[in-house]
Design an enzyme around this catalytic site. Sequence first.
Site, PDB file in Angstrom:
ATOM      1  N   ARG A  83       0.336  -1.333  -0.063  1.00 52.03           N
ATOM      2  CA  ARG A  83       0.126  -0.592   0.016  1.00 52.03           C
ATOM      3  C   ARG A  83       0.841   1.158  -0.166  1.00 52.03           C
ATOM      4  O   ARG A  83       1.672   1.317   0.802  1.00 52.03           O
ATOM      5  CB  ARG A  83      -1.001   0.180   1.093  1.00 52.03           C
ATOM      6  CG  ARG A  83      -1.779   1.346   1.651  1.00 52.03           C
ATOM      7  CD  ARG A  83      -2.861   1.266   0.464  1.00 52.03           C
ATOM      8  NE  ARG A  83      -3.289   3.295   0.991  1.00 52.03           N
ATOM      9  CZ  ARG A  83      -4.016   2.812   1.299  1.00 52.03           C
ATOM     10  NH1 ARG A  83      -4.731   2.381   2.771  1.00 52.03           N
ATOM     11  NH2 ARG A  83      -4.689   4.237   1.324  1.00 52.03           N
ATOM     12  N   ARG A  92      -5.340   1.143  -4.890  1.00 54.99           N
ATOM     13  CA  ARG A  92      -4.179   0.770  -3.710  1.00 54.99           C
ATOM     14  C   ARG A  92      -4.629  -0.504  -3.548  1.00 54.99           C
ATOM     15  O   ARG A  92      -5.852  -0.870  -4.312  1.00 54.99           O
ATOM     16  CB  ARG A  92      -4.932   1.492  -2.323  1.00 54.99           C
ATOM     17  CG  ARG A  92      -6.327   1.310  -1.547  1.00 54.99           C
ATOM     18  CD  ARG A  92      -7.306   2.100  -2.222  1.00 54.99           C
ATOM     19  NE  ARG A  92      -7.055   3.142  -1.879  1.00 54.99           N
ATOM     20  CZ  ARG A  92      -7.727   4.281  -0.880  1.00 54.99           C
ATOM     21  NH1 ARG A  92      -7.937   3.035   0.810  1.00 54.99           N
ATOM     22  NH2 ARG A  92      -7.231   5.883  -0.483  1.00 54.99           N
ATOM     23  N   ASP A  95      -6.998  -1.374   1.518  1.00 56.88           N
ATOM     24  CA  ASP A  95      -7.437  -0.425   2.508  1.00 56.88           C
ATOM     25  C   ASP A  95      -7.650  -0.720   3.644  1.00 56.88           C
ATOM     26  O   ASP A  95      -8.619  -1.937   3.402  1.00 56.88           O
ATOM     27  CB  ASP A  95      -7.882   0.427   1.532  1.00 56.88           C
ATOM     28  CG  ASP A  95      -9.284   1.990   2.651  1.00 56.88           C
ATOM     29  OD1 ASP A  95      -7.681   2.036   3.777  1.00 56.88           O
ATOM     30  OD2 ASP A  95      -9.286   1.630   2.560  1.00 56.88           O
ATOM     31  N   ASP A  97      -9.855  -0.310   6.967  1.00 55.83           N
ATOM     32  CA  ASP A  97     -10.688   0.392   7.860  1.00 55.83           C
ATOM     33  C   ASP A  97     -11.371  -0.360   8.972  1.00 55.83           C
ATOM     34  O   ASP A  97     -11.557  -1.140   8.640  1.00 55.83           O
ATOM     35  CB  ASP A  97     -11.117   1.187   7.035  1.00 55.83           C
ATOM     36  CG  ASP A  97     -11.005   2.362   6.414  1.00 55.83           C
ATOM     37  OD1 ASP A  97      -9.196   2.820   5.975  1.00 55.83           O
ATOM     38  OD2 ASP A  97     -11.486   2.429   5.380  1.00 55.83           O
TER      39      ASP A  97
HETATM   40  N1  LIG Z   1     -11.444   3.846  11.730  1.00 63.10           N
HETATM   41  C1  LIG Z   1     -10.952   4.165  11.281  1.00 63.10           C
HETATM   42  N2  LIG Z   1      -9.406   2.936  10.492  1.00 63.10           N
HETATM   43  C2  LIG Z   1      -8.456   3.066   9.730  1.00 63.10           C
HETATM   44  N3  LIG Z   1      -8.061   4.281   9.812  1.00 63.10           N
HETATM   45  C3  LIG Z   1      -8.157   5.571  10.712  1.00 63.10           C
HETATM   46  C4  LIG Z   1      -9.501   5.168  10.977  1.00 63.10           C
HETATM   47  N4  LIG Z   1      -9.800   6.912  11.772  1.00 63.10           N
HETATM   48  C5  LIG Z   1      -8.838   8.007  11.190  1.00 63.10           C
HETATM   49  N5  LIG Z   1      -8.396   7.030  10.530  1.00 63.10           N
HETATM   50  C6  LIG Z   1      -7.190   7.082   9.584  1.00 63.10           C
HETATM   51  O1  LIG Z   1      -6.916   7.592   8.675  1.00 63.10           O
HETATM   52  C7  LIG Z   1      -5.533   7.459   7.826  1.00 63.10           C
HETATM   53  C8  LIG Z   1      -5.445   7.777   6.422  1.00 63.10           C
HETATM   54  O2  LIG Z   1      -5.867   6.764   5.964  1.00 63.10           O
HETATM   55  P1  LIG Z   1      -6.257   5.887   3.822  1.00 63.10           P
HETATM   56  O3  LIG Z   1      -5.129   6.228   3.916  1.00 63.10           O
HETATM   57  O4  LIG Z   1      -6.853   4.857   4.601  1.00 63.10           O
HETATM   58  O5  LIG Z   1      -7.417   6.672   3.655  1.00 63.10           O
HETATM   59  P2  LIG Z   1      -9.037   6.524   3.469  1.00 63.10           P
HETATM   60  O6  LIG Z   1      -9.288   4.925   3.504  1.00 63.10           O
HETATM   61  O7  LIG Z   1      -8.102   6.454   1.670  1.00 63.10           O
HETATM   62  O8  LIG Z   1     -10.308   7.292   2.876  1.00 63.10           O
HETATM   63  P3  LIG Z   1     -10.795   7.102   4.502  1.00 63.10           P
HETATM   64  O9  LIG Z   1     -10.423   7.300   5.441  1.00 63.10           O
HETATM   65  O10 LIG Z   1     -12.410   8.134   3.832  1.00 63.10           O
HETATM   66  O11 LIG Z   1     -11.286   5.785   3.933  1.00 63.10           O
HETATM   67  C9  LIG Z   1      -4.770   6.271   9.074  1.00 63.10           C
HETATM   68  O12 LIG Z   1      -3.678   6.991   8.502  1.00 63.10           O
HETATM   69  C10 LIG Z   1      -5.341   6.407  10.110  1.00 63.10           C
HETATM   70  O13 LIG Z   1      -4.795   6.961  11.270  1.00 63.10           O
HETATM   71  N1  LIG Z   2     -15.738   1.583  -4.655  1.00 65.75           N
HETATM   72  C1  LIG Z   2     -14.765   1.865  -3.447  1.00 65.75           C
HETATM   73  N2  LIG Z   2     -14.195   3.543  -2.862  1.00 65.75           N
HETATM   74  C2  LIG Z   2     -13.472   3.759  -2.674  1.00 65.75           C
HETATM   75  C3  LIG Z   2     -13.334   2.895  -1.832  1.00 65.75           C
HETATM   76  C4  LIG Z   2     -13.683   1.228  -1.825  1.00 65.75           C
HETATM   77  O1  LIG Z   2     -12.757   0.859  -0.908  1.00 65.75           O
HETATM   78  N3  LIG Z   2     -14.333   1.103  -2.678  1.00 65.75           N
HETATM   79  N4  LIG Z   2     -12.421   3.092  -0.487  1.00 65.75           N
HETATM   80  C5  LIG Z   2     -12.407   4.579  -0.772  1.00 65.75           C
HETATM   81  C6  LIG Z   2     -11.062   5.108   0.209  1.00 65.75           C
HETATM   82  O2  LIG Z   2     -11.560   4.529   1.564  1.00 65.75           O
HETATM   83  C7  LIG Z   2     -12.025   5.742  -1.615  1.00 65.75           C
HETATM   84  N5  LIG Z   2     -13.095   5.226  -2.569  1.00 65.75           N
END
Ligand SMILES: Nc1ncnc2c1ncn2[C@@H]1O[C@H](COP(=O)(O)OP(=O)(O)OP(=O)(O)O)[C@@H](O)[C@H]1O
Ligand SMILES: Nc1nc2c(c(=O)[nH]1)N=C(CO)CN2
Length: 163
Positions: A83, A92, A95, A97
Amino acid sequence: MEITYLSLGSNIGNRQQHIAAALKKMSENNRITILRVAPIYETAPWGNENQDWFLNTVAEIETSLTPQELLEQLSNIETALGRTREQHWGPRTIDLDILLYGQEQINLPNLQIPHPRMTQRAFVLAPLADLCPDMILPDGQNINTLLKKVATQELKKIQKPTS
Ligand SMILES: Nc1ncnc2c1ncn2[C@@H]1O[C@H](COP(=O)(O)OP(=O)(O)OP(=O)(O)O)[C@@H](O)[C@H]1O
Ligand SMILES: Nc1nc2c(c(=O)[nH]1)N=C(CO)CN2
């Protein structure tokens, strides 16, 4: 031990393999037990539409890791699977979360739980609803009510993960 829901997504390379590899790495941590994995969906990119479609799913796990420890573990797995972070909401390999961690509400600069954007995302709500069809989200709304609100987001259920 807390029941936790994780979102997994990939839109680079062998997407299915990246999801399977992330689940395998999680299962190798003796403080994480994977309880159930939802079907995989192929989903249109949300937020930043100029990229390839994703595969997405949701895993239900039980863990004795604290939320911060879990975040660190997931971030290590993301790094191990190649990643990189070049673009906000960009492509990516994987990912990971944290959507929900028990009943906890966390609002730290690096960690917000429940995930603040989860209720806007069909790619999260559809697999989560497969696991928990009667779930009430922390904002008080039923998951199926939320799913109807995001029904214009394109997605199709493809298959159960093989491992
Ligand atoms: N619930 C959570 N799960 C994972 N990461 C989190 C969460 N809350 C905050 N973060 C933070 O978000 C930062 C950025 O994560 P990442 O680059 O994966 O964001 P993203 O997946 O692009 O966007 P989104 O947060 O909208 O899904 C991580 O370094 C982490 O510290
Ligand atoms: N369909 C889809 N779209 C995204 C996704 C993802 O996992 N699936 N993750 C993102 C950032 O967390 C932004 N957009």
